[in-house]
Each structure stands twice: as C-alpha cells, then as structure tokens.
Design a protein around this motif. Structure first.
Motif, PDB file in Angstrom:
ATOM      1  N   MET A  95      36.553  -7.247  47.618  1.00 56.51           N
ATOM      2  CA  MET A  95      35.379  -7.504  48.457  1.00 56.51           C
ATOM      3  C   MET A  95      35.712  -8.502  49.554  1.00 56.51           C
ATOM      4  O   MET A  95      36.381  -9.504  49.307  1.00 56.51           O
ATOM      5  N   ARG A  96      35.201  -8.226  50.746  1.00 51.07           N
ATOM      6  CA  ARG A  96      35.262  -9.223  51.801  1.00 51.07           C
ATOM      7  C   ARG A  96      34.108 -10.205  51.585  1.00 51.07           C
ATOM      8  O   ARG A  96      33.059  -9.855  51.032  1.00 51.07           O
ATOM      9  N   PHE A  97      34.291 -11.454  52.030  1.00 52.94           N
ATOM     10  CA  PHE A  97      33.238 -12.449  51.893  1.00 52.94           C
ATOM     11  C   PHE A  97      31.998 -12.060  52.686  1.00 52.94           C
ATOM     12  O   PHE A  97      32.093 -11.702  53.861  1.00 52.94           O
ATOM     13  N   GLU A  98      30.846 -12.128  52.029  1.00 49.74           N
ATOM     14  CA  GLU A  98      29.558 -11.982  52.730  1.00 49.74           C
ATOM     15  C   GLU A  98      28.618 -13.056  52.207  1.00 49.74           C
ATOM     16  O   GLU A  98      28.461 -13.197  50.985  1.00 49.74           O
ATOM     17  N   LEU A  99      27.960 -13.730  53.116  1.00 51.99           N
ATOM     18  CA  LEU A  99      27.121 -14.865  52.724  1.00 51.99           C
ATOM     19  C   LEU A  99      26.031 -14.457  51.723  1.00 51.99           C
ATOM     20  O   LEU A  99      25.779 -15.165  50.743  1.00 51.99           O
ATOM     21  N   LYS A 100      25.436 -13.290  51.948  1.00 50.50           N
ATOM     22  CA  LYS A 100      24.352 -12.845  51.061  1.00 50.50           C
ATOM     23  C   LYS A 100      24.869 -12.645  49.630  1.00 50.50           C
ATOM     24  O   LYS A 100      24.255 -13.102  48.662  1.00 50.50           O
ATOM     25  N   GLN A 101      25.999 -11.970  49.514  1.00 45.26           N
ATOM     26  CA  GLN A 101      26.550 -11.701  48.176  1.00 45.26           C
ATOM     27  C   GLN A 101      27.046 -12.980  47.504  1.00 45.26           C
ATOM     28  O   GLN A 101      26.924 -13.144  46.288  1.00 45.26           O
ATOM     29  N   ALA A 102      27.605 -13.882  48.297  1.00 47.06           N
ATOM     30  CA  ALA A 102      28.056 -15.165  47.740  1.00 47.06           C
ATOM     31  C   ALA A 102      26.859 -15.944  47.183  1.00 47.06           C
ATOM     32  O   ALA A 102      26.913 -16.524  46.092  1.00 47.06           O
ATOM     33  N   THR A 103      25.763 -15.910  47.940  1.00 47.83           N
ATOM     34  CA  THR A 103      24.572 -16.655  47.533  1.00 47.83           C
ATOM     35  C   THR A 103      23.959 -16.089  46.247  1.00 47.83           C
ATOM     36  O   THR A 103      23.368 -16.825  45.461  1.00 47.83           O
ATOM     37  N   GLU A 104      24.136 -14.790  46.035  1.00 51.25           N
ATOM     38  CA  GLU A 104      23.630 -14.193  44.781  1.00 51.25           C
ATOM     39  C   GLU A 104      24.222 -14.901  43.560  1.00 51.25           C
ATOM     40  O   GLU A 104      23.506 -15.238  42.612  1.00 51.25           O
ATOM     41  N   ILE A 105      25.536 -15.130  43.597  1.00 48.25           N
ATOM     42  CA  ILE A 105      26.187 -15.808  42.456  1.00 48.25           C
ATOM     43  C   ILE A 105      25.780 -17.284  42.416  1.00 48.25           C
ATOM     44  O   ILE A 105      25.419 -17.817  41.362  1.00 48.25           O
ATOM     45  N   LEU A 106      25.823 -17.941  43.572  1.00 54.83           N
ATOM     46  CA  LEU A 106      25.500 -19.379  43.606  1.00 54.83           C
ATOM     47  C   LEU A 106      24.082 -19.649  43.103  1.00 54.83           C
ATOM     48  O   LEU A 106      23.828 -20.675  42.465  1.00 54.83           O
ATOM     49  N   SER A 107      23.160 -18.725  43.385  1.00 54.31           N
ATOM     50  CA  SER A 107      21.765 -18.913  42.953  1.00 54.31           C
ATOM     51  C   SER A 107      21.614 -18.773  41.447  1.00 54.31           C
ATOM     52  O   SER A 107      20.791 -19.452  40.840  1.00 54.31           O
ATOM     53  N   GLN A 108      22.377 -17.853  40.860  1.00 55.52           N
ATOM     54  CA  GLN A 108      22.115 -17.595  39.438  1.00 55.52           C
ATOM     55  C   GLN A 108      22.863 -18.520  38.483  1.00 55.52           C
ATOM     56  O   GLN A 108      22.433 -18.678  37.339  1.00 55.52           O
ATOM     57  N   THR A 109      23.934 -19.154  38.937  1.00 51.85           N
ATOM     58  CA  THR A 109      24.757 -19.947  37.997  1.00 51.85           C
ATOM     59  C   THR A 109      23.959 -20.960  37.159  1.00 51.85           C
ATOM     60  O   THR A 109      24.125 -20.999  35.937  1.00 51.85           O
ATOM     61  N   PRO A 110      23.105 -21.795  37.766  1.00 54.66           N
ATOM     62  CA  PRO A 110      22.409 -22.780  36.923  1.00 54.66           C
ATOM     63  C   PRO A 110      21.539 -22.121  35.847  1.00 54.66           C
ATOM     64  O   PRO A 110      21.451 -22.630  34.719  1.00 54.66           O
ATOM     65  N   PHE A 111      20.937 -20.983  36.194  1.00 55.85           N
ATOM     66  CA  PHE A 111      20.050 -20.314  35.235  1.00 55.85           C
ATOM     67  C   PHE A 111      20.871 -19.602  34.157  1.00 55.85           C
ATOM     68  O   PHE A 111      20.485 -19.567  32.987  1.00 55.85           O
ATOM     69  N   THR A 112      22.014 -19.046  34.549  1.00 56.46           N
ATOM     70  CA  THR A 112      22.931 -18.458  33.558  1.00 56.46           C
ATOM     71  C   THR A 112      23.336 -19.515  32.533  1.00 56.46           C
ATOM     72  O   THR A 112      23.295 -19.272  31.320  1.00 56.46           O
ATOM     73  N   LEU A 113      23.706 -20.683  33.036  1.00 58.14           N
ATOM     74  CA  LEU A 113      24.187 -21.733  32.118  1.00 58.14           C
ATOM     75  C   LEU A 113      23.055 -22.278  31.248  1.00 58.14           C
ATOM     76  O   LEU A 113      23.263 -22.575  30.070  1.00 58.14           O
ATOM     77  N   GLN A 114      21.851 -22.366  31.820  1.00 61.21           N
ATOM     78  CA  GLN A 114      20.718 -22.788  30.983  1.00 61.21           C
ATOM     79  C   GLN A 114      20.501 -21.790  29.858  1.00 61.21           C
ATOM     80  O   GLN A 114      20.332 -22.149  28.690  1.00 61.21           O
ATOM     81  N   ARG A 115      20.521 -20.497  30.215  1.00 57.82           N
ATOM     82  CA  ARG A 115      20.273 -19.453  29.214  1.00 57.82           C
ATOM     83  C   ARG A 115      21.360 -19.450  28.153  1.00 57.82           C
ATOM     84  O   ARG A 115      21.114 -19.179  26.977  1.00 57.82           O
ATOM     85  N   MET A 116      22.565 -19.756  28.582  1.00 55.05           N
ATOM     86  CA  MET A 116      23.723 -19.718  27.685  1.00 55.05           C
ATOM     87  C   MET A 116      23.744 -20.905  26.719  1.00 55.05           C
ATOM     88  O   MET A 116      24.211 -20.786  25.593  1.00 55.05           O
ATOM     89  N   LEU A 117      23.221 -22.055  27.173  1.00 50.16           N
ATOM     90  CA  LEU A 117      23.489 -23.303  26.443  1.00 50.16           C
ATOM     91  C   LEU A 117      22.270 -23.957  25.814  1.00 50.16           C
ATOM     92  O   LEU A 117      22.400 -24.661  24.806  1.00 50.16           O
ATOM     93  N   GLU A 118      21.093 -23.771  26.412  1.00 50.26           N
ATOM     94  CA  GLU A 118      19.933 -24.465  25.856  1.00 50.26           C
ATOM     95  C   GLU A 118      19.608 -23.873  24.486  1.00 50.26           C
ATOM     96  O   GLU A 118      19.590 -22.663  24.320  1.00 50.26           O
ATOM     97  N   GLY A 119      19.369 -24.734  23.544  1.00 44.80           N
ATOM     98  CA  GLY A 119      19.054 -24.255  22.203  1.00 44.80           C
ATOM     99  C   GLY A 119      20.277 -24.149  21.297  1.00 44.80           C
ATOM    100  O   GLY A 119      20.139 -23.886  20.109  1.00 44.80           O
ATOM    101  N   LEU A 120      21.480 -24.339  21.834  1.00 49.20           N
ATOM    102  CA  LEU A 120      22.656 -24.373  20.951  1.00 49.20           C
ATOM    103  C   LEU A 120      22.713 -25.720  20.229  1.00 49.20           C
ATOM    104  O   LEU A 120      22.364 -26.756  20.793  1.00 49.20           O
ATOM    105  N   SER A 121      23.187 -25.701  18.995  1.00 51.11           N
ATOM    106  CA  SER A 121      23.433 -26.949  18.264  1.00 51.11           C
ATOM    107  C   SER A 121      24.398 -27.818  19.053  1.00 51.11           C
ATOM    108  O   SER A 121      25.315 -27.307  19.701  1.00 51.11           O
ATOM    109  N   GLU A 122      24.221 -29.118  18.948  1.00 51.03           N
ATOM    110  CA  GLU A 122      25.054 -30.038  19.722  1.00 51.03           C
ATOM    111  C   GLU A 122      26.538 -29.906  19.381  1.00 51.03           C
ATOM    112  O   GLU A 122      27.403 -30.189  20.225  1.00 51.03           O
TER     113      GLU A 122
END
Lengths: 173, 173
Positions: B1-28
């Motif tokens: 893929m060539r760099f495109e701002l729109k597609q790059a922003t798709e990943i940048l936008s979802q990362t914090p929510f991906t990590l919340q979904r992945m980690l919240e509620g796990l035992s310490e």
C-alpha cells in the motif's frame, strides 16, 4: 503465571471483541485475503480462528474428558479457511467468530472442570501426549499469536512507507 | 500500500479502543509493570504510547511543517514511562492515551495536509533526513508494533503452560 481457568477465560472472552474493534471500519486494502496459503491476509486469519472454534479446541477438550479408548485428536487443517470463508465479508466473519467463541465458552463453563480434570491427557497426532490444561493454555496463546500476526500483517503494508525508521520497528522484521 | 492520510488515520483512531477492549478487565497478573526497562510489562507499553503522544509524533510533524532553520527533532526518551506513569492504574493510562490520541488527531486534521506538505522533510537526530509522510506512516506502524508486543507479553506468561505446543506458536519465540 501458572494456568488458571478464570484468567485464561478472560483472554478467550475478549479476543473476538478486540479483533472487531481493531478491524471493523478499516479500508479493505488493509484486511483483504491474500489468496495465498503461504502468506495470509487479515481476512484469512479470521477464517482460521473460526475453523479452530468449529473443529479444534472444544472438540479436543471433549476427547480428553471422555477418556475413551482412542484419545487421538483429529488433525487440524490449518488452511481450511481458503475454501470455507471465501464468500463472506470480514464483518460477517468477525461476527461468526464472536458467536462461536461465546458458544464454546459456554460449553467450557458447563464442563465444570476440576484440577484433576485439567491433568487428564489426550494424544496429539504429531506432538504426542498433552494435558487438558496445556490444550486450554494453548487456546489462549493461539489467540494472542494471531492477534500479533494481524498487527504484523497490517504493519507490513507500510513496510516501504516508513523509510529509515524501519530499523527501529521490530514488527517489520 | 502507498501511504494515504485517510487510511493511516483509520488505524491511528482505533488503536486506543483496541487496547482498551483487549486489556480492560484482565487480572493484574497479565498486565502488571515489569519494573524493568529492558523487559516491559503491558503497563509499561501503554505508558510509552502516552509519552509518544505527548512529545513525539505531532511535535515532530509541527517541526517539519514549520520548515524553520533548525528542523532537528528532540530525541525521544523510550523509557520515560518508568518515571511518569508509576502511580496510575492501567485503566487511567488507557483513558489518558485515548484522550491524547483523539486530541492529536484533531491537530493533525487541522493541519489540512496536502501532498506537497507530506513531502517536506525534517532531521531525525539518529536517522537523518525523513519526510512528514514517513513520520506519519511510522506513527501507524509504531501503534501496530506495540499492539503486537502486548500480545507477545501476554502470551509469554503461558510460555511454560502450553507444553509441547510451544513449537507451533511463533509468538513465544
């Protein structure tokens, strides 16, 4: 960490939702099937996770628990998804995976496994004797293995776009 | 893929929510800080992502866009989080990361970058000349790098628990 059913289930429960959050809404360029059994796209990984839910983890747990005469698992087909998943959208696959996982976790809960159950053994067709506990730990690590693989597949799309930063980014190696 | 701002922003936008979904509620046990700058826990990775939002990506984009006399970036401190993050809960860090990322994506949108802007260059203190496009592609891959790293850190906790399956699980290697 020693294996504990509660902690293992924490990861198994969240994986489908993590992947939905990670992938839904991405342009298809990011996630499209590679069509290549040697080098999977994101789409192919989700198909593989579905096939595991349908034929692998819980089926094998039941073979071990039954302690019948033949405790050898049916070999798992690692590339079945290239046939079974090919007419569905990624969103459909993610929903299907979430449904199957939830249903399998219910089956797991209904087994009411004791510590003694977890020590029971089955026969892996290539690896030999394995315990139920090892099977369930592997189910967890298999989820994480493919979550890491998906990050890697996405990252690889920008392999040439990061320029000299490539040497700092281990996910591109 | 060539760099495109729109597609790059798709990943940048979802990362914090991906990590919340992945980690919240796990035992310490799964996510605790290692306290070791050479071998991070999940907690330490989130602290590192926060420090990047505060001091790295957008700051560097602004240095490039300004095209001033000194276009050399301030070196990034890769282990700052062992000092700055140590009194917060993982949930607090995840919320902070999501807030900072959202605010930085607003700053990025306000830049209204053109294709010519993306070709502008700055000076990395170790890597030499880099373009704005390469910086933004690296921001994306850096997210994916640390998402993969988190999967790996979690998986490693069951390194001994999977028994003979270890040889099939590349995330444990």
């Amino acid at each position: 960490m020693r294996f504990e059913l509660k902690q293992a289930t924490e990861i198994l429960s969240q994986t489908p939702f993590t992947l939905q959050r990670m992938l839904e809404g991405l342009s298809e360029d990011w996630t499209v099937s590679s069509g290549d059994v040697e080098s999977w796209g994101v789409y192919d990984v989700i198909g593989h996770l579905i096939h595991g839910e349908e034929t692998d983890w819980i089926e094998r747990a039941e073979i071990i628990l039954a302690q019948g005469e033949n405790r050898t698992f049916v070999p798992f087909d690692r590339t079945a998804q290239f046939e079974t998943a090919k007419d569905k959208s990624l969103e459909e696959l993610l929903t299907e995976f979430a449904y199957l996982r939830s249903s399998n976790l219910e089956r797991l809960a209904r087994m009411e496994l004791t510590d003694d159950n977890l020590k029971l053994k089955g026969m892996h067709p290539e690896l030999g004797e394995v315990s139920l506990e090892q099977l369930l730990a592997t189910w967890v690590v298999h989820d994480l293995n493919h979550t890491a693989q998906i990050s890697k597949i996405l990252a690889k799309q920008y392999d040439a776009e990061v320029g000299p930063w490539k040497e700092y980014l281990s996910v591109l190696k």
